[in-house]
Design a protein around this motif. Structure first.
Motif, PDB file in Angstrom:
ATOM      1  N   VAL A 184       0.839  -1.207   0.000  1.00 14.84           N
ATOM      2  CA  VAL A 184       0.000   0.000   0.000  1.00 14.84           C
ATOM      3  C   VAL A 184       0.868   1.249   0.000  1.00 14.84           C
ATOM      4  O   VAL A 184       0.699   2.163  -0.814  1.00 14.84           O
ATOM      5  CB  VAL A 184      -0.940   0.006   1.224  1.00 14.84           C
ATOM      6  CG1 VAL A 184      -1.601   1.373   1.384  1.00 14.84           C
ATOM      7  CG2 VAL A 184      -2.007  -1.068   1.081  1.00 14.84           C
ATOM      8  N   LEU A 185       1.842   1.286   0.922  1.00 12.89           N
ATOM      9  CA  LEU A 185       2.650   2.491   1.080  1.00 12.89           C
ATOM     10  C   LEU A 185       3.539   2.767  -0.120  1.00 12.89           C
ATOM     11  O   LEU A 185       3.878   3.921  -0.403  1.00 12.89           O
ATOM     12  CB  LEU A 185       3.513   2.378   2.340  1.00 12.89           C
ATOM     13  CG  LEU A 185       2.765   2.191   3.668  1.00 12.89           C
ATOM     14  CD1 LEU A 185       3.732   2.188   4.830  1.00 12.89           C
ATOM     15  CD2 LEU A 185       1.718   3.275   3.859  1.00 12.89           C
ATOM     16  N   SER A 186       3.924   1.731  -0.838  1.00 15.37           N
ATOM     17  CA  SER A 186       4.858   1.919  -1.957  1.00 15.37           C
ATOM     18  C   SER A 186       4.170   2.106  -3.299  1.00 15.37           C
ATOM     19  O   SER A 186       4.839   2.447  -4.282  1.00 15.37           O
ATOM     20  CB  SER A 186       5.816   0.718  -2.043  1.00 15.37           C
ATOM     21  OG  SER A 186       5.091  -0.474  -2.301  1.00 15.37           O
ATOM     22  N   THR A 187       2.860   1.877  -3.376  1.00 14.88           N
ATOM     23  CA  THR A 187       2.199   1.933  -4.681  1.00 14.88           C
ATOM     24  C   THR A 187       0.995   2.857  -4.752  1.00 14.88           C
ATOM     25  O   THR A 187       0.665   3.350  -5.830  1.00 14.88           O
ATOM     26  CB  THR A 187       1.725   0.523  -5.111  1.00 14.88           C
ATOM     27  OG1 THR A 187       0.784   0.036  -4.148  1.00 14.88           O
ATOM     28  CG2 THR A 187       2.883  -0.444  -5.237  1.00 14.88           C
ATOM     29  N   VAL A 188       0.325   3.102  -3.645  1.00 14.85           N
ATOM     30  CA  VAL A 188      -0.934   3.845  -3.685  1.00 14.85           C
ATOM     31  C   VAL A 188      -0.667   5.349  -3.648  1.00 14.85           C
ATOM     32  O   VAL A 188       0.176   5.830  -2.883  1.00 14.85           O
ATOM     33  CB  VAL A 188      -1.858   3.430  -2.517  1.00 14.85           C
ATOM     34  CG1 VAL A 188      -3.112   4.294  -2.482  1.00 14.85           C
ATOM     35  CG2 VAL A 188      -2.242   1.969  -2.663  1.00 14.85           C
ATOM     36  N   GLN A 189      -1.404   6.067  -4.494  1.00  9.80           N
ATOM     37  CA  GLN A 189      -1.307   7.519  -4.571  1.00  9.80           C
ATOM     38  C   GLN A 189      -1.546   8.143  -3.204  1.00  9.80           C
ATOM     39  O   GLN A 189      -2.498   7.816  -2.507  1.00  9.80           O
ATOM     40  CB  GLN A 189      -2.352   8.031  -5.569  1.00  9.80           C
ATOM     41  CG  GLN A 189      -2.575   9.522  -5.595  1.00  9.80           C
ATOM     42  CD  GLN A 189      -1.507  10.248  -6.383  1.00  9.80           C
ATOM     43  OE1 GLN A 189      -0.430   9.714  -6.587  1.00  9.80           O
ATOM     44  NE2 GLN A 189      -1.799  11.447  -6.819  1.00  9.80           N
ATOM     45  N   GLY A 190      -0.634   9.042  -2.811  1.00 12.19           N
ATOM     46  CA  GLY A 190      -0.740   9.702  -1.521  1.00 12.19           C
ATOM     47  C   GLY A 190       0.206   9.139  -0.489  1.00 12.19           C
ATOM     48  O   GLY A 190       0.557   9.825   0.479  1.00 12.19           O
ATOM     49  N   TYR A 191       0.630   7.881  -0.666  1.00 12.03           N
ATOM     50  CA  TYR A 191       1.617   7.254   0.211  1.00 12.03           C
ATOM     51  C   TYR A 191       2.954   7.112  -0.499  1.00 12.03           C
ATOM     52  O   TYR A 191       4.010   7.400   0.067  1.00 12.03           O
ATOM     53  CB  TYR A 191       1.159   5.864   0.667  1.00 12.03           C
ATOM     54  CG  TYR A 191      -0.135   5.821   1.414  1.00 12.03           C
ATOM     55  CD1 TYR A 191      -0.203   6.188   2.756  1.00 12.03           C
ATOM     56  CD2 TYR A 191      -1.309   5.407   0.785  1.00 12.03           C
ATOM     57  CE1 TYR A 191      -1.404   6.150   3.444  1.00 12.03           C
ATOM     58  CE2 TYR A 191      -2.516   5.361   1.463  1.00 12.03           C
ATOM     59  CZ  TYR A 191      -2.559   5.737   2.785  1.00 12.03           C
ATOM     60  OH  TYR A 191      -3.741   5.694   3.460  1.00 12.03           O
ATOM     61  N   ARG A 192       2.912   6.636  -1.751  1.00  7.54           N
ATOM     62  CA  ARG A 192       4.138   6.275  -2.440  1.00  7.54           C
ATOM     63  C   ARG A 192       5.075   7.462  -2.623  1.00  7.54           C
ATOM     64  O   ARG A 192       6.303   7.291  -2.702  1.00  7.54           O
ATOM     65  CB  ARG A 192       3.829   5.661  -3.804  1.00  7.54           C
ATOM     66  CG  ARG A 192       3.248   6.628  -4.826  1.00  7.54           C
ATOM     67  CD  ARG A 192       3.101   5.950  -6.187  1.00  7.54           C
ATOM     68  NE  ARG A 192       2.686   6.893  -7.200  1.00  7.54           N
ATOM     69  CZ  ARG A 192       3.517   7.738  -7.798  1.00  7.54           C
ATOM     70  NH1 ARG A 192       4.781   7.759  -7.456  1.00  7.54           N
ATOM     71  NH2 ARG A 192       3.076   8.574  -8.725  1.00  7.54           N
ATOM     72  N   GLN A 193       4.510   8.697  -2.680  1.00  3.73           N
ATOM     73  CA  GLN A 193       5.358   9.865  -2.850  1.00  3.73           C
ATOM     74  C   GLN A 193       6.299  10.073  -1.661  1.00  3.73           C
ATOM     75  O   GLN A 193       7.358  10.671  -1.797  1.00  3.73           O
ATOM     76  CB  GLN A 193       4.506  11.119  -3.055  1.00  3.73           C
ATOM     77  CG  GLN A 193       3.821  11.207  -4.406  1.00  3.73           C
ATOM     78  CD  GLN A 193       2.508  10.449  -4.457  1.00  3.73           C
ATOM     79  OE1 GLN A 193       2.153   9.737  -3.516  1.00  3.73           O
ATOM     80  NE2 GLN A 193       1.782  10.595  -5.554  1.00  3.73           N
ATOM     81  N   LYS A 194       5.901   9.581  -0.482  1.00  3.13           N
ATOM     82  CA  LYS A 194       6.705   9.756   0.729  1.00  3.13           C
ATOM     83  C   LYS A 194       7.420   8.467   1.157  1.00  3.13           C
ATOM     84  O   LYS A 194       8.188   8.489   2.121  1.00  3.13           O
ATOM     85  CB  LYS A 194       5.811  10.237   1.881  1.00  3.13           C
ATOM     86  CG  LYS A 194       5.094  11.554   1.616  1.00  3.13           C
ATOM     87  CD  LYS A 194       4.192  11.921   2.784  1.00  3.13           C
ATOM     88  CE  LYS A 194       3.427  13.205   2.512  1.00  3.13           C
ATOM     89  NZ  LYS A 194       2.513  13.555   3.629  1.00  3.13           N
ATOM     90  N   PHE A 195       7.149   7.376   0.454  1.00  2.00           N
ATOM     91  CA  PHE A 195       7.715   6.078   0.855  1.00  2.00           C
ATOM     92  C   PHE A 195       9.206   6.024   0.553  1.00  2.00           C
ATOM     93  O   PHE A 195       9.655   6.404  -0.535  1.00  2.00           O
ATOM     94  CB  PHE A 195       6.989   4.946   0.121  1.00  2.00           C
ATOM     95  CG  PHE A 195       7.461   3.572   0.512  1.00  2.00           C
ATOM     96  CD1 PHE A 195       7.078   3.009   1.717  1.00  2.00           C
ATOM     97  CD2 PHE A 195       8.289   2.846  -0.336  1.00  2.00           C
ATOM     98  CE1 PHE A 195       7.507   1.746   2.081  1.00  2.00           C
ATOM     99  CE2 PHE A 195       8.717   1.568   0.018  1.00  2.00           C
ATOM    100  CZ  PHE A 195       8.329   1.025   1.233  1.00  2.00           C
ATOM    101  N   VAL A 196       9.994   5.564   1.525  1.00  2.00           N
ATOM    102  CA  VAL A 196      11.444   5.428   1.362  1.00  2.00           C
ATOM    103  C   VAL A 196      11.787   3.939   1.383  1.00  2.00           C
ATOM    104  O   VAL A 196      11.586   3.266   2.401  1.00  2.00           O
ATOM    105  CB  VAL A 196      12.202   6.166   2.489  1.00  2.00           C
ATOM    106  CG1 VAL A 196      13.707   6.017   2.303  1.00  2.00           C
ATOM    107  CG2 VAL A 196      11.804   7.634   2.514  1.00  2.00           C
ATOM    108  N   VAL A 197      12.279   3.428   0.269  1.00  2.00           N
ATOM    109  CA  VAL A 197      12.639   2.012   0.184  1.00  2.00           C
ATOM    110  C   VAL A 197      13.788   1.719   1.139  1.00  2.00           C
ATOM    111  O   VAL A 197      14.859   2.328   1.061  1.00  2.00           O
ATOM    112  CB  VAL A 197      13.036   1.638  -1.265  1.00  2.00           C
ATOM    113  CG1 VAL A 197      13.432   0.168  -1.330  1.00  2.00           C
ATOM    114  CG2 VAL A 197      11.901   1.937  -2.221  1.00  2.00           C
ATOM    115  N   GLY A 198      13.570   0.778   2.051  1.00  5.52           N
ATOM    116  CA  GLY A 198      14.596   0.416   3.014  1.00  5.52           C
ATOM    117  C   GLY A 198      14.845   1.463   4.080  1.00  5.52           C
ATOM    118  O   GLY A 198      15.775   1.333   4.876  1.00  5.52           O
ATOM    119  N   GLY A 199      14.010   2.511   4.117  1.00  5.34           N
ATOM    120  CA  GLY A 199      14.199   3.584   5.084  1.00  5.34           C
ATOM    121  C   GLY A 199      13.158   3.570   6.188  1.00  5.34           C
ATOM    122  O   GLY A 199      12.386   2.612   6.346  1.00  5.34           O
ATOM    123  N   ASP A 200      13.120   4.640   6.939  1.00  8.60           N
ATOM    124  CA  ASP A 200      12.184   4.767   8.051  1.00  8.60           C
ATOM    125  C   ASP A 200      10.857   5.335   7.538  1.00  8.60           C
ATOM    126  O   ASP A 200      10.787   6.484   7.097  1.00  8.60           O
ATOM    127  CB  ASP A 200      12.769   5.693   9.119  1.00  8.60           C
ATOM    128  CG  ASP A 200      11.876   5.800  10.356  1.00  8.60           C
ATOM    129  OD1 ASP A 200      10.888   5.023  10.430  1.00  8.60           O
ATOM    130  OD2 ASP A 200      12.152   6.650  11.217  1.00  8.60           O
TER     131      ASP A 200
END
Length: 349
Positions: A35-51
């Motif tokens: 959800v966090l890595s693909t859905v509009q509104g979350y993915r813009q702030k998602f950091v792969v392997g981050g906090d």
């Protein structure tokens, strides 16, 4: 670690809407990471392997909001990973989301719903929304639900609408030349678009005006020339319901402004204005003995109303307020001057 480039702020409503669509589109459910890595509104702030702690808290709040709206969001726990919250899968069962079986529509209602659906087209989805859908599909998530490809497509004759809508979606600053009601000279405005609303058949822009350092509402038909989208963004307000606020302000203005217009019986002015106004009782109409009947009209822009009344010629006479009356008279005088005989004996055009 390189800093991530700033991304436009996504409205809460759009994020929740995208989340509902995503959870409806999946049959097996989505994990929190998906959800966090693909859905509009979350993915813009998602950091792969981050906090992503703050983003996860946002997701938890959004889940509560969705459930409060009565949407049946379910959680599926993998048998082999009991107690592992990161592997929980979330979905909205289509059967539970459907209308109850006892709700039916008549043929006329179905026809109206079908007609309303014709204003929805996939082409009007923002680029961000289309990319989000493609990413979901890349995970193997397909859907035959028609709502996935639908978004409102608004047709408007206002040339300013499309660039303003684009700037609104991307939170970009715009400039345009605007003629203020009652003013003669247009003025350059630099604004942050906050909402586009249609009120009583006319489009308005609610925006933060950098020149006055406050919010203002602009009538799109008063924008002169081309809207220029600047190469800089602004931080959108944290508050929600900006469109509703703009509509409430316009409605309050409409309710507060009342004009009285005397119309000729049987005229086009009487027929048209009478449909949207209120006829004044003969006993309270001080102009009844002057011939004709008086209609009370609400309005938001006195100059637009003056333009309209002047178009009826002698069929409509503005009685009050005085600014409206003066505006209509001034328009009639300009018409007379434009058609007055010239020195050569010819009339003006």
């Amino acid at each position: 670690m390189a800093e991530r480039s700033a991304s436009p702020r996504i409205a809460v409503e759009e994020r929740l809407f995208s989340l509902v669509l995503a959870l409806l589109a999946t049959e097996q459910g989505l994990t929190k990471t998906e959800v966090l890595s693909t859905v509009q509104g979350y993915r813009q702030k998602f950091v792969v392997g981050g906090d992503n702690t703050s983003l996860e808290r946002q997701f938890e709040r959004d889940k509560d909001d969705i459930r409060e709206l009565g949407i049946p969001l379910e959680t599926i726990e993998a048998p082999e990973s009991s107690g592992n919250n990161q592997l929980l899968r979330y979905l909205i069962p289509k059967g539970a989301y459907d209308l109850p079986a006892d709700i039916t529509f008549s043929s006329a209602e179905i026809a109206m719903l079908s007609l309303a659906a014709t204003v929805w087209r996939q082409g009007s989805l923002s680029g961000e929304s289309q990319r989000a859908i493609l990413k979901l599909r890349s995970l193997g998530i397909e859907s035959t639900e028609p709502v996935i490809g639908y978004a409102p497509r608004v047709r408007t004759r206002e040339n300013a609408f499309d660039p303003l809508r684009t700037a609104l979606d991307r939170h970009q600053v715009v400039t345009f030349v605007y003629v203020k009601p009652g003013g003669s000279a247009p003025r350059l405005r630099t604004v942050h678009p906050l909402a586009l609303v249609q009120y009583r058949g006319r489009w308005h822009l609610s925006a933060y005006d950098e020149g006055v350092e406050d919010r203002r509402t602009f009538l799109l038909s008063r924008i002169v020339g081309v809207v220029k989208v600047k190469n800089r963004t602004f931080e959108a307000p944290a508050e929600t319901g900006l469109a509703e606020r703009a509509l409430d302000e316009l409605d309050a203005l409409w309710q507060a402004n009342v004009a009285r217009v005397r119309v000729t019986p049987g005229s086009d002015a009487e027929a048209r204005l009478g449909k949207r106004g209120t006829r004044v009782d003969a006993g309270t109409d001080a102009n009844a003995d002057a011939g004709g009947s008086t209609i009370e009209l609400h309005y938001t822009d006195v100059d637009l109303l003056a333009d309209e009344l002047a178009g009826y010629g002698p069929e409509a006479e503005a009685v009050s307020p005085e600014r409206l009356r003066a505006g209509v008279i001034a328009r009639h005088r300009r018409t007379l001057e434009a058609h007055a005989p010239t020195e050569g004996g010819r009339h003006g055009i």
